[in-house]
Design a protein around this motif. Structure first.
Motif, PDB file in Angstrom:
ATOM      1  N   VAL A 225     -19.694   5.391 -70.594  1.00 12.93           N
ATOM      2  CA  VAL A 225     -19.375   6.057 -71.858  1.00 12.93           C
ATOM      3  C   VAL A 225     -18.347   5.183 -72.573  1.00 12.93           C
ATOM      4  N   VAL A 226     -18.659   4.791 -73.809  1.00 11.49           N
ATOM      5  CA  VAL A 226     -17.793   3.880 -74.559  1.00 11.49           C
ATOM      6  C   VAL A 226     -17.346   4.555 -75.854  1.00 11.49           C
ATOM      7  N   VAL A 227     -16.035   4.546 -76.081  1.00 12.87           N
ATOM      8  CA  VAL A 227     -15.448   5.074 -77.317  1.00 12.87           C
ATOM      9  C   VAL A 227     -14.860   3.893 -78.098  1.00 12.87           C
ATOM     10  N   THR A 228     -15.175   3.830 -79.394  1.00  6.00           N
ATOM     11  CA  THR A 228     -14.775   2.688 -80.217  1.00  6.00           C
ATOM     12  C   THR A 228     -14.072   3.153 -81.489  1.00  6.00           C
ATOM     13  N   ASN A 229     -13.007   2.412 -81.864  1.00  6.70           N
ATOM     14  CA  ASN A 229     -12.411   2.582 -83.188  1.00  6.70           C
ATOM     15  C   ASN A 229     -12.169   1.201 -83.786  1.00  6.70           C
ATOM     16  N   ALA A 230     -11.457   1.151 -84.898  1.00  8.69           N
ATOM     17  CA  ALA A 230     -11.262  -0.127 -85.592  1.00  8.69           C
ATOM     18  C   ALA A 230     -10.450  -1.121 -84.782  1.00  8.69           C
ATOM     19  N   ALA A 231      -9.705  -0.649 -83.786  1.00 12.02           N
ATOM     20  CA  ALA A 231      -8.859  -1.544 -82.997  1.00 12.02           C
ATOM     21  C   ALA A 231      -9.537  -2.037 -81.726  1.00 12.02           C
ATOM     22  N   GLY A 232     -10.661  -1.431 -81.348  1.00 10.27           N
ATOM     23  CA  GLY A 232     -11.332  -1.874 -80.133  1.00 10.27           C
ATOM     24  C   GLY A 232     -12.087  -0.751 -79.451  1.00 10.27           C
ATOM     25  N   SER A 233     -12.433  -0.960 -78.190  1.00 12.42           N
ATOM     26  CA  SER A 233     -13.229  -0.002 -77.424  1.00 12.42           C
ATOM     27  C   SER A 233     -12.627   0.209 -76.049  1.00 12.42           C
ATOM     28  N   ASP A 234     -12.972   1.346 -75.451  1.00 17.70           N
ATOM     29  CA  ASP A 234     -12.645   1.578 -74.051  1.00 17.70           C
ATOM     30  C   ASP A 234     -13.890   2.100 -73.353  1.00 17.70           C
ATOM     31  N   THR A 235     -14.147   1.577 -72.165  1.00 15.19           N
ATOM     32  CA  THR A 235     -15.341   1.939 -71.407  1.00 15.19           C
ATOM     33  C   THR A 235     -14.966   2.755 -70.183  1.00 15.19           C
ATOM     34  N   ALA A 236     -15.551   3.935 -70.083  1.00 13.96           N
ATOM     35  CA  ALA A 236     -15.434   4.750 -68.873  1.00 13.96           C
ATOM     36  C   ALA A 236     -16.671   4.452 -68.033  1.00 13.96           C
ATOM     37  N   THR A 237     -16.499   3.621 -67.021  1.00 14.68           N
ATOM     38  CA  THR A 237     -17.634   3.139 -66.231  1.00 14.68           C
ATOM     39  C   THR A 237     -18.250   4.268 -65.407  1.00 14.68           C
ATOM     40  N   ASP A 238     -19.590   4.394 -65.508  1.00 11.79           N
ATOM     41  CA  ASP A 238     -20.352   5.404 -64.746  1.00 11.79           C
ATOM     42  C   ASP A 238     -19.745   6.796 -64.895  1.00 11.79           C
ATOM     43  N   ALA A 239     -19.272   7.110 -66.082  1.00 11.16           N
ATOM     44  CA  ALA A 239     -18.558   8.374 -66.286  1.00 11.16           C
ATOM     45  C   ALA A 239     -19.480   9.568 -66.481  1.00 11.16           C
ATOM     46  N   PHE A 240     -20.750   9.314 -66.797  1.00 12.06           N
ATOM     47  CA  PHE A 240     -21.695  10.411 -66.972  1.00 12.06           C
ATOM     48  C   PHE A 240     -22.978  10.082 -66.222  1.00 12.06           C
ATOM     49  N   THR A 241     -23.516  11.091 -65.538  1.00  9.52           N
ATOM     50  CA  THR A 241     -24.737  10.898 -64.749  1.00  9.52           C
ATOM     51  C   THR A 241     -25.876  11.724 -65.329  1.00  9.52           C
ATOM     52  N   TYR A 242     -26.943  11.035 -65.698  1.00  8.12           N
ATOM     53  CA  TYR A 242     -28.145  11.721 -66.130  1.00  8.12           C
ATOM     54  C   TYR A 242     -28.927  12.183 -64.892  1.00  8.12           C
ATOM     55  N   VAL A 243     -29.324  13.445 -64.899  1.00  5.30           N
ATOM     56  CA  VAL A 243     -30.028  14.028 -63.761  1.00  5.30           C
ATOM     57  C   VAL A 243     -31.449  14.380 -64.174  1.00  5.30           C
ATOM     58  N   ALA A 244     -32.421  13.853 -63.415  1.00  3.45           N
ATOM     59  CA  ALA A 244     -33.814  14.142 -63.725  1.00  3.45           C
ATOM     60  C   ALA A 244     -34.159  15.579 -63.351  1.00  3.45           C
ATOM     61  N   GLY A 245     -35.007  16.191 -64.145  1.00  2.00           N
ATOM     62  CA  GLY A 245     -35.436  17.551 -63.858  1.00  2.00           C
ATOM     63  C   GLY A 245     -36.370  17.628 -62.675  1.00  2.00           C
ATOM     64  N   PRO A 246     -36.550  18.794 -62.121  1.00  2.00           N
ATOM     65  CA  PRO A 246     -37.421  18.937 -60.944  1.00  2.00           C
ATOM     66  C   PRO A 246     -38.893  18.717 -61.299  1.00  2.00           C
ATOM     67  N   GLY A 247     -39.638  18.257 -60.327  1.00  2.00           N
ATOM     68  CA  GLY A 247     -41.081  18.095 -60.510  1.00  2.00           C
ATOM     69  C   GLY A 247     -41.821  18.820 -59.388  1.00  2.00           C
ATOM     70  N   ILE A 248     -42.921  19.393 -59.740  1.00  2.00           N
ATOM     71  CA  ILE A 248     -43.716  20.143 -58.736  1.00  2.00           C
ATOM     72  C   ILE A 248     -45.111  19.523 -58.640  1.00  2.00           C
TER      73      ILE A 248
END
Length: 248
Positions: A225-248
């Motif tokens: 997750v990366v947040v950016t403004n006029a002075a630069g950016s900060d990266t939160a590495t692996d801060a959010f996990t996408y989870v796949a839905g169940p399959g049958i």
């Protein structure tokens, strides 16, 4: 018989130096039909005087006991008018270039950012560029431009610090996106973009420590997750996990 500078404000008050010969005993200096003030006989070859108010181009003459000189041109310049500045924000350490648009900028000699001056590059009478000096603290400052015609204020520039991200909550959600997350950190009130794995996300600034965002769709797995403004950016590495839905 040259004059320096050969231009000044329509409001008067410009100290000029006139050089020539036989200037001893100068009794008057005139700008057109108006008399200058604070006349000083520096030497037989030099006289200083303060211009009166005026407009357009006038002839400057020097009068001594021996007579009156031939006129030399002096140009009255109106105060600058600024219509805009861009970008309107940048890093606290400065160093970025901004463009100022307006009218009467061709004689610009300095641009002040909160009292700290920088030397501009004049592009035309309607535009100049300038490298922003370092700021004293984050926040807005007034911008003024000084030309031969005077100084004009009225624009604002905001110094910003680069953001930092400390938490992203919740830390997971479906690959379809649409999860509302709260990002906390510092200097977030000037956020310009939020991305999840490089994909821009809709966001809204809550305050300087909080931003709300909605996750875009993404592939299963942990993403930055990366947040950016006029002075630069900060990266939160692996801060959010996408989870796949169940399959049958």
């Amino acid at each position: 018989m040259p004059i320096s500078p050969n231009q000044g404000s329509t409001g008067g008050g410009t100290l000029v130096t006139i050089t020539g010969t036989n200037l001893s005993g100068t009794t008057a200096v005139k700008f057109g039909s108006k008399s200058a003030t604070s006349i000083t006989n520096v030497s037989p070859t030099q006289v200083t005087a303060v211009s009166p108010s005026g407009s357009g181009t006038v002839g400057v003459t020097v009068t001594t006991p021996g007579g009156t000189s031939n006129p030399i041109p002096f140009f009255y310049v109106g105060a600058p008018f600024k219509s805009g500045i861009g970008p309107v924000s940048g890093p606290l350490e400065g160093g970025n270039t901004v463009t100022v648009n307006g009218v009467g900028l061709s004689t610009a000699t300095s641009v002040s950012f909160g009292g700290v001056t920088a030397t501009p590059t004049v592009v035309s009478d309607t535009q100049l560029t300038v490298t922003v000096p370092a700021g004293a603290a984050p926040g807005p400052v007034g911008v003024s431009v000084t030309t031969a015609g005077g100084t004009n204020n009225g624009l604002s520039y905001t110094y910003v610090d680069a953001p930092t991200v400390t938490t992203v909550a919740p830390a997971s959600g479906p690959t379809s996106g649409g999860t509302g997350v709260t990002i906390t950190g510092t200097n977030l009130d000037t956020t310009e973009s939020v991305t999840f794995d490089g994909t821009p996300a809709p966001f809204s600034v809550v305050n300087s420590t909080t931003v709300s965002a909605v996750t875009p769709p993404g592939a299963a797995g942990a993403v930055d997750v990366v947040v950016t403004n006029a002075a630069g950016s900060d990266t939160a590495t692996d801060a959010f996990t996408y989870v796949a839905g169940p399959g049958i």
